[in-house]
Design an enzyme around this catalytic site. Sequence first.
Site, short mmCIF file in Angstrom:
data_model
loop_
_atom_site.label_atom_id
_atom_site.label_comp_id
_atom_site.label_asym_id
_atom_site.label_seq_id
_atom_site.Cartn_x
_atom_site.Cartn_y
_atom_site.Cartn_z
N ALA A 129 0.91 -1.34 0.10
CA ALA A 129 -0.31 0.02 -0.33
C ALA A 129 0.79 1.42 -0.18
O ALA A 129 0.52 2.49 -0.04
CB ALA A 129 -1.23 -0.08 1.68
N TYR A 130 2.04 0.95 0.77
CA TYR A 130 3.02 2.59 1.20
C TYR A 130 3.77 2.76 -0.53
O TYR A 130 3.68 3.74 -0.41
CB TYR A 130 4.08 2.12 2.18
CG TYR A 130 4.85 3.18 1.90
CD1 TYR A 130 4.77 4.40 2.70
CD2 TYR A 130 6.05 2.96 1.33
CE1 TYR A 130 5.15 5.25 3.13
CE2 TYR A 130 7.04 4.34 1.57
CZ TYR A 130 6.59 5.27 2.57
OH TYR A 130 7.73 6.70 2.30
N SER A 131 4.50 1.52 -0.81
CA SER A 131 4.68 1.23 -2.38
C SER A 131 4.02 2.11 -3.52
O SER A 131 4.95 2.81 -3.90
CB SER A 131 5.67 0.85 -2.21
OG SER A 131 6.92 0.50 -1.83
N SER A 133 0.76 3.81 -3.14
CA SER A 133 0.58 5.23 -3.32
C SER A 133 1.93 5.86 -3.62
O SER A 133 1.44 6.90 -3.59
CB SER A 133 0.01 5.29 -1.46
OG SER A 133 1.02 5.13 -0.55
#
Length: 199
Positions: A129-131, A133
Amino acid sequence: MLFRSSDGDTVIGFDINEASLTAVGEELGDQFHACVMDLTDPESIRAGMADMQDRVGGIDILINNAGIVTGKHLLDLTEKDIRRTFAVNVESHFHAVKAVLPGMIERGHGHIVSIASAGGISATARLSAYSASKFAAIGFDDALRIEMKRLGHPIKTTMVAPFYVNTGMFDGVSTRFSWLLPILDPEYVVRRIHKAIQK
């Protein structure tokens, strides 16, 4: 850490954490203005940006620096985790820029800084999710830069994609090649960003 401007610029901090804003205000003094804002809520962003622009005038440099990470494997991510990550790490960029860009265009100058991550260039496990985003944040900056150029608006953009920064967000993370990719000191990162903006 916020960089103390040597030319006395007004610094505005937007954060959901009022205590953090108060601490920064005590450090920077009268040049700092605080605005409690929920970056997962577009209306909170619009209202906060409008209030600050009414109080201090136009915003000339916007640094989209907010970011969150869950550090979970894909199958462990909840719908709430995914939505919150994208709301803070990407969608807030859209809403904040839309709030200040018309004024920048009208004044004929402005600078948008998007803080992404090396995770937005090369992904890794437990950061789906972080990457994703941060990949989106890089695409947002790229598209904005091209759009401003094609429309003839002299608005500058700067994309920042650092390796892990020692802010507490990635506590426990280590690097196998510290000589090549060290965990970065926040003050060093701020100085490099400030230098990039000046250039």
